[in-house]
Design an enzyme around this catalytic site. Structure first.
Site, PDB file in Angstrom:
ATOM      1  CG  HIS A 308     -13.920  18.823  69.552  1.00  0.00           C
ATOM      2  ND1 HIS A 308     -12.935  19.729  69.854  1.00  0.00           N
ATOM      3  CD2 HIS A 308     -14.639  18.649  70.689  1.00  0.00           C
ATOM      4  CE1 HIS A 308     -13.040  20.076  71.126  1.00  0.00           C
ATOM      5  NE2 HIS A 308     -14.064  19.448  71.657  1.00  0.00           N
ATOM      6  CG  ASP A 366     -21.237  15.542  74.184  1.00  0.00           C
ATOM      7  OD1 ASP A 366     -21.224  15.316  75.400  1.00  0.00           O
ATOM      8  OD2 ASP A 366     -21.012  16.654  73.692  1.00  0.00           O
TER       9      ASP A 366
HETATM   10  C1  SDX Z   1     -18.448  19.628  73.231  1.00  0.00           C
HETATM   11  O1  SDX Z   1     -14.866  22.946  72.576  1.00  0.00           O
HETATM   12  C2  SDX Z   1     -14.877  21.989  73.460  1.00  0.00           C
HETATM   13  O2  SDX Z   1     -13.880  21.621  74.023  1.00  0.00           O
HETATM   14  C3  SDX Z   1     -16.237  21.362  73.740  1.00  0.00           C
HETATM   15  C4  SDX Z   1     -16.270  20.008  74.503  1.00  0.00           C
HETATM   16  C5  SDX Z   1     -15.895  20.195  75.963  1.00  0.00           C
HETATM   17  O3  SDX Z   1     -15.509  19.191  76.582  1.00  0.00           O
HETATM   18  O4  SDX Z   1     -16.063  21.295  76.490  1.00  0.00           O
HETATM   19  O5  SDX Z   1     -15.429  19.052  73.899  1.00  0.00           O
HETATM   20  C6  SDX Z   1     -17.717  19.453  74.543  1.00  0.00           C
HETATM   21  O6  SDX Z   1     -19.086  20.623  73.074  1.00  0.00           O
HETATM   22  C7  SDX Z   1     -18.324  18.568  72.165  1.00  0.00           C
HETATM   23  C8  SDX Z   1     -19.008  18.946  70.843  1.00  0.00           C
HETATM   24  C9  SDX Z   1     -20.480  18.544  70.952  1.00  0.00           C
HETATM   25  N1  SDX Z   1     -21.256  18.989  69.752  1.00  0.00           N
HETATM   26  C10 SDX Z   1     -21.706  18.147  68.836  1.00  0.00           C
HETATM   27  O7  SDX Z   1     -21.437  16.948  68.856  1.00  0.00           O
HETATM   28  C11 SDX Z   1     -22.618  18.765  67.791  1.00  0.00           C
HETATM   29  C12 SDX Z   1     -22.245  18.319  66.389  1.00  0.00           C
HETATM   30  N2  SDX Z   1     -20.964  18.893  66.020  1.00  0.00           N
HETATM   31  C13 SDX Z   1     -20.892  20.164  65.514  1.00  0.00           C
HETATM   32  O8  SDX Z   1     -21.958  20.954  65.246  1.00  0.00           O
HETATM   33  C14 SDX Z   1     -19.513  20.773  65.290  1.00  0.00           C
HETATM   34  O9  SDX Z   1     -18.650  19.775  64.863  1.00  0.00           O
HETATM   35  C15 SDX Z   1     -18.915  21.538  66.481  1.00  0.00           C
HETATM   36  C16 SDX Z   1     -19.865  22.592  67.020  1.00  0.00           C
HETATM   37  C17 SDX Z   1     -18.585  20.563  67.625  1.00  0.00           C
HETATM   38  C18 SDX Z   1     -17.604  22.217  66.028  1.00  0.00           C
HETATM   39  O10 SDX Z   1     -17.932  23.275  65.213  1.00  0.00           O
HETATM   40  P1  SDX Z   1     -16.839  24.133  64.384  1.00  0.00           P
HETATM   41  O11 SDX Z   1     -15.491  23.942  64.900  1.00  0.00           O
HETATM   42  O12 SDX Z   1     -17.349  25.538  64.308  1.00  0.00           O
HETATM   43  O13 SDX Z   1     -16.873  23.494  62.961  1.00  0.00           O
HETATM   44  P2  SDX Z   1     -17.923  23.755  61.819  1.00  0.00           P
HETATM   45  O14 SDX Z   1     -19.293  23.674  62.388  1.00  0.00           O
HETATM   46  O15 SDX Z   1     -17.569  25.024  61.136  1.00  0.00           O
HETATM   47  O16 SDX Z   1     -17.673  22.522  60.898  1.00  0.00           O
HETATM   48  C19 SDX Z   1     -16.678  22.478  59.906  1.00  0.00           C
HETATM   49  C20 SDX Z   1     -17.244  21.711  58.733  1.00  0.00           C
HETATM   50  C21 SDX Z   1     -18.554  22.326  58.235  1.00  0.00           C
HETATM   51  O17 SDX Z   1     -18.667  22.010  56.851  1.00  0.00           O
HETATM   52  P3  SDX Z   1     -18.217  23.145  55.754  1.00  0.00           P
HETATM   53  O18 SDX Z   1     -19.096  24.347  56.020  1.00  0.00           O
HETATM   54  O19 SDX Z   1     -16.777  23.448  56.001  1.00  0.00           O
HETATM   55  O20 SDX Z   1     -18.496  22.482  54.449  1.00  0.00           O
HETATM   56  O21 SDX Z   1     -17.594  20.375  59.145  1.00  0.00           O
HETATM   57  C22 SDX Z   1     -19.016  20.184  59.013  1.00  0.00           C
HETATM   58  C23 SDX Z   1     -19.621  21.586  58.975  1.00  0.00           C
HETATM   59  O22 SDX Z   1     -20.865  21.575  58.320  1.00  0.00           O
HETATM   60  N3  SDX Z   1     -19.440  19.484  60.237  1.00  0.00           N
HETATM   61  C24 SDX Z   1     -20.318  18.488  60.271  1.00  0.00           C
HETATM   62  C25 SDX Z   1     -20.425  18.119  61.615  1.00  0.00           C
HETATM   63  N4  SDX Z   1     -19.604  18.889  62.371  1.00  0.00           N
HETATM   64  C26 SDX Z   1     -19.014  19.735  61.510  1.00  0.00           C
HETATM   65  N5  SDX Z   1     -21.027  17.876  59.324  1.00  0.00           N
HETATM   66  C27 SDX Z   1     -21.870  16.886  59.693  1.00  0.00           C
HETATM   67  N6  SDX Z   1     -22.017  16.478  60.986  1.00  0.00           N
HETATM   68  C28 SDX Z   1     -21.307  17.086  61.949  1.00  0.00           C
HETATM   69  N7  SDX Z   1     -21.445  16.719  63.237  1.00  0.00           N
END
Ligand code: SDX
Length: 431
Positions: A308, A366
């Site tokens: 998140h 989720d």
């Molecule tokens: C919702 O914002 C809100 O409030 C949203 C929400 C709401 O109620 O409105 O809470 C609802 O959207 C929940 C999130 C649902 N999405 C997912 O579950 C999809 C999987 N998660 C992600 O793709 C990710 O974690 C996000 C999109 C939720 C957050 O993205 P960020 O903040 O831009 O973080 P990032 O993608 O830059 O991740 C940081 C690091 C990265 O690695 P590095 O490049 O630093 O090495 O963490 C890794 C990412 O690759 N990472 C993950 C991961 N999520 C982040 N690695 C593996 N699996 C994951 N799920």
């Protein structure tokens, strides 16, 4: 806007600029850079808004490090266990918990606006049956401005109120109709004698050919899912609604924009993607393989329902959702649900893995919701529409707050331009 007693100094070359600092009621201080470009001729750069407060708000507060979520100051776990969705809607919209009379009045208003204009039925029929219900919802909600133009004058507070009530009241009807249409069943009219969640289940699962009794346990679980999704500060879809609204667009168009944004798998679409992922994993012995893939930079696979932008600790909604999954499956007599077992074991293994520990990745809202929704009888394609209908009150409350703010202005970000500099057009023969 909060008073400012502090300021920061920014030095660029020989020049120093004072930037006011605002202290919120709770949370980190905020630097005011609004005059920076006018004074210093520089922009700030923050793609993804990781360090930017786009507005001030009194609705929802998140402390991502502590895993705290408050609506108007009330913690989400208390609201989920002691309150119910329509009371939370009132709280979000009006700022205080309602008295008994205020709640009764609000519930009456919402339950009396659940039907949609009959001509909108034809609008549904224009879609292909195999359309995703989110596609249908984006179109139908956008089309509401063509059916309810008596509540599109955003300068009139009463019309804003009516549009808000209409959206909250009709969204379950629209989501249920999108579902019924996709499975080829007749639309089911709302029943005003049922509460909000029970009525939604009735519209989704009853058919004219036989009597349908809403299971009160499922209605309570549905209501809790609605409550847990009601608002979440300036997330992507809410920011989309605010940006759309900043141009003066009508409320139905703005909420349709929010629905479109929510659909993405990085946002609300993650609930569908998560259950599909859990099914693909299928059994606990395959979990290490998927965890390895999630950690592999060269593999686009990510654990859905994990991570998140704001929570670097447990998402408090996921904690309630996990308890609910246990309760609902238990009450439905579903023993040893293999998908729930995979989810729990996946959570356990991920939370013990240095990759997820170092990056502070936890299950989000989720992760467990789809397991409950599937046990209730919903297909995966309905998970995100259910998120959208729950979030409508959040979008509407934020939209109303924005329009009531005398300082609101059109949203217009700038850019770091990295394209070509000025050059002369070359005729096609010379290229
Ligand atoms: C919702 O914002 C809100 O409030 C949203 C929400 C709401 O109620 O409105 O809470 C609802 O959207 C929940 C999130 C649902 N999405 C997912 O579950 C999809 C999987 N998660 C992600 O793709 C990710 O974690 C996000 C999109 C939720 C957050 O993205 P960020 O903040 O831009 O973080 P990032 O993608 O830059 O991740 C940081 C690091 C990265 O690695 P590095 O490049 O630093 O090495 O963490 C890794 C990412 O690759 N990472 C993950 C991961 N999520 C982040 N690695 C593996 N699996 C994951 N799920």
């Amino acid at each position: 806007m909060a008073d400012t007693a502090k300021s920061a100094k920014l030095t660029i070359g020989e020049q120093t600029y004072d930037l006011p600092i605002y202290s919120p009621t709770v949370g980190p201080d905020v630097l005011d850079i609004r005059k920076l470009y006018g004074q210093a001729g520089v922009f700030t750069y923050d793609p993804g808004f990781t360090s930017t407060a786009s507005c001030d708000s009194t609705i929802t507060f998140i402390d991502g490090d502590e895993g705290i979520l408050l609506h108007r100051g009330y913690p989400i776990d208390q609201l989920a266990s002691k309150s119910h969705y329509l009371e939370v809607c009132y709280l979000l919209m009006y700022g205080e918990l309602p008295t008994a009379a205020e709640l009764e009045d609000f519930e009456n208003t919402i339950t009396r606006h659940t039907m949609i204009h009959e001509q909108m039925h034809n609008f549904f029929r224009g879609f292909r049956r195999d359309a995703h219900p989110m596609a249908t919802m984006v179109g139908v909600v956008g089309a509401m401005s063509a059916f309810y133009h008596d509540s599109t004058d955003i300068s009139d507070p009463r019309q804003r109120e009516i549009a808000s009530h209409r959206l909250i009241a009709k969204m379950p009807t629209i989501a249920a109709m999108a579902y019924k249409y996709s499975i080829g069943q007749p639309f089911v009219y709302p029943r005003n004698d049922l509460d909000y969640a029970a009525n939604f289940l009735h519209m989704c699962f009853s058919v004219p050919a036989e009597k349908y009794e809403v299971n009160p346990i499922l209605a309570r679980a549905m209501d809790r899912i609605f409550t847990l999704h009601a608002d979440h500060e300036q997330n992507a879809s809410t920011s989309t609604v605010r940006l759309a609204s900043s141009s003066g667009a009508n409320p139905f168009a703005c909420i349709a924009a929010g629905i479109a944004c929510l659909w993405g798998p990085a946002h609300g679409g993650a609930n569908q993607a998560c259950l599909e992922m859990l099914k693909e994993i299928g059994s606990v012995d395959r979990i290490p393989e998927f965890i390895a893939r999630a950690k592999d930079k060269n593999d686009p696979f990510r654990l859905m329902g994990f991570g998140h932008r704001v929570y670097k600790n447990r998402d408090p909604r996921a904690t309630v959702m996990k308890q609910s999954a246990d309760e609902v499956l238990d009450l439905l007599g579903v023993e040893n649900n293999p998908i729930l077992q995979v989810a729990k074991e996946l959570e356990k293994q991920a939370l013990e893995d240095p990759y997820f520990i170092d990056k502070k990745l936890f299950p989000n809202v989720d992760f467990y919701s789809g397991i409950i929704l599937e046990a209730m009888g919903f297909p995966t394609s309905m998970f995100t529409p259910i998120f959208a209908l729950s979030r409508t009150v959040g979008w509407v409350s934020q939209w109303k707050e924005q329009l009531a703010d005398p300082q609101h202005k059109i949203g217009r970000p700038r850019q770091l331009y990295l394209g070509s500099t000025l050059r002369d057009y070359t005729d096609i023969e010379s290229r």
